[in-house]
Design an enzyme around this catalytic site. Sequence first.
Site, mmCIF file in Angstrom:
data_model
loop_
_atom_site.group_PDB
_atom_site.id
_atom_site.type_symbol
_atom_site.label_atom_id
_atom_site.label_comp_id
_atom_site.label_asym_id
_atom_site.label_seq_id
_atom_site.Cartn_x
_atom_site.Cartn_y
_atom_site.Cartn_z
ATOM 1 N N ASP A 190 0.856 -1.190 0.000
ATOM 2 C CA ASP A 190 0.000 0.000 0.000
ATOM 3 C C ASP A 190 0.887 1.233 0.000
ATOM 4 O OD1 ASP A 190 -2.163 -1.690 0.212
ATOM 5 O OD2 ASP A 190 -2.896 -0.887 2.103
ATOM 6 N N HIS A 245 2.900 6.512 -15.195
ATOM 7 C CA HIS A 245 3.889 5.535 -14.729
ATOM 8 C C HIS A 245 3.432 4.092 -14.911
ATOM 9 C CE1 HIS A 245 4.872 8.900 -11.642
ATOM 10 N NE2 HIS A 245 5.552 9.096 -12.755
ATOM 11 N N LYS A 257 -3.038 -1.917 -9.931
ATOM 12 C CA LYS A 257 -3.256 -0.968 -8.836
ATOM 13 C C LYS A 257 -4.743 -0.794 -8.565
ATOM 14 C CE LYS A 257 0.787 1.819 -10.069
ATOM 15 N NZ LYS A 257 1.219 3.130 -10.577
ATOM 16 N N HIS A 313 -0.322 4.789 -15.645
ATOM 17 C CA HIS A 313 -1.242 5.406 -14.688
ATOM 18 C C HIS A 313 -0.737 6.777 -14.267
ATOM 19 C CE1 HIS A 313 -2.332 6.133 -10.370
ATOM 20 N NE2 HIS A 313 -3.511 6.094 -10.958
ATOM 21 N N TYR A 373 -3.003 3.899 -2.827
ATOM 22 C CA TYR A 373 -3.135 2.820 -3.787
ATOM 23 C C TYR A 373 -2.511 1.532 -3.290
ATOM 24 C CZ TYR A 373 1.279 4.924 -5.551
ATOM 25 O OH TYR A 373 2.524 5.472 -5.678
ATOM 26 N N LYS A 396 11.638 13.784 -13.397
ATOM 27 C CA LYS A 396 11.519 12.488 -14.076
ATOM 28 C C LYS A 396 10.335 12.485 -15.038
ATOM 29 C CE LYS A 396 9.658 8.832 -12.016
ATOM 30 N NZ LYS A 396 9.426 7.693 -11.135
ATOM 31 N N ASP A 397 9.202 13.050 -14.609
ATOM 32 C CA ASP A 397 7.995 13.014 -15.434
ATOM 33 C C ASP A 397 8.074 13.932 -16.654
ATOM 34 O OD1 ASP A 397 6.909 11.068 -13.850
ATOM 35 O OD2 ASP A 397 5.509 12.394 -12.813
#
Length: 189
Positions: free
Chosen positions: A47, A61, A71, A118, A131, A168-169
Amino acid sequence: MEIIKTDIDDVVIIEPRIFKDARGYFFESFSKREFDEKVGHVDFVQDNESCSTYGVMRGLHFQRPPYAQAKLVRCVKGRVLDVAVDIRKGSPTYGKHVAVELSEDNHRQFFIPRGFAHGFAVLSDVAVFQYKCDNYYHPEADGGISILDESLGIDWQIDPANAILSEKDTKHSLLEDFDSPFDFNIDQY
């Protein structure tokens, strides 16, 4: 719980039964027995929780096989737009997405199977996002596609020019330049 089917098979929205009275409300946020019966057998092992402010966009991701993750996500405080993009080569819905608003008010959950990227955008001042994952996180298996890829046709409900993204994104490739590690015709999930 009620299962709401989406335009992509196996990606579902889960609406819990909420019991309200003068004291507040109660609902079962997860029942393995009912999940297995209505969605499918998934063994969740980890979790996670994040807290973000308005305008934060996280994603899109995924974890590469053999560490792929399914997920089950929800927003316990605030409001987010949550998105799953099909990245399974050969899938009839490859590159298509499902978007759903998750909030502390609607208590909805969103199930994202393996083979999907996601991400989410925070639509409230603050959002706490939780999640469950069916595989442990492996940093060497990190993957992603650009959350700003306009070809995906996602209306994030915030101006992407003002979005707050991790470094990173900002470096993920567009879908058209992406070589997916997932194959729709091979059971690797």
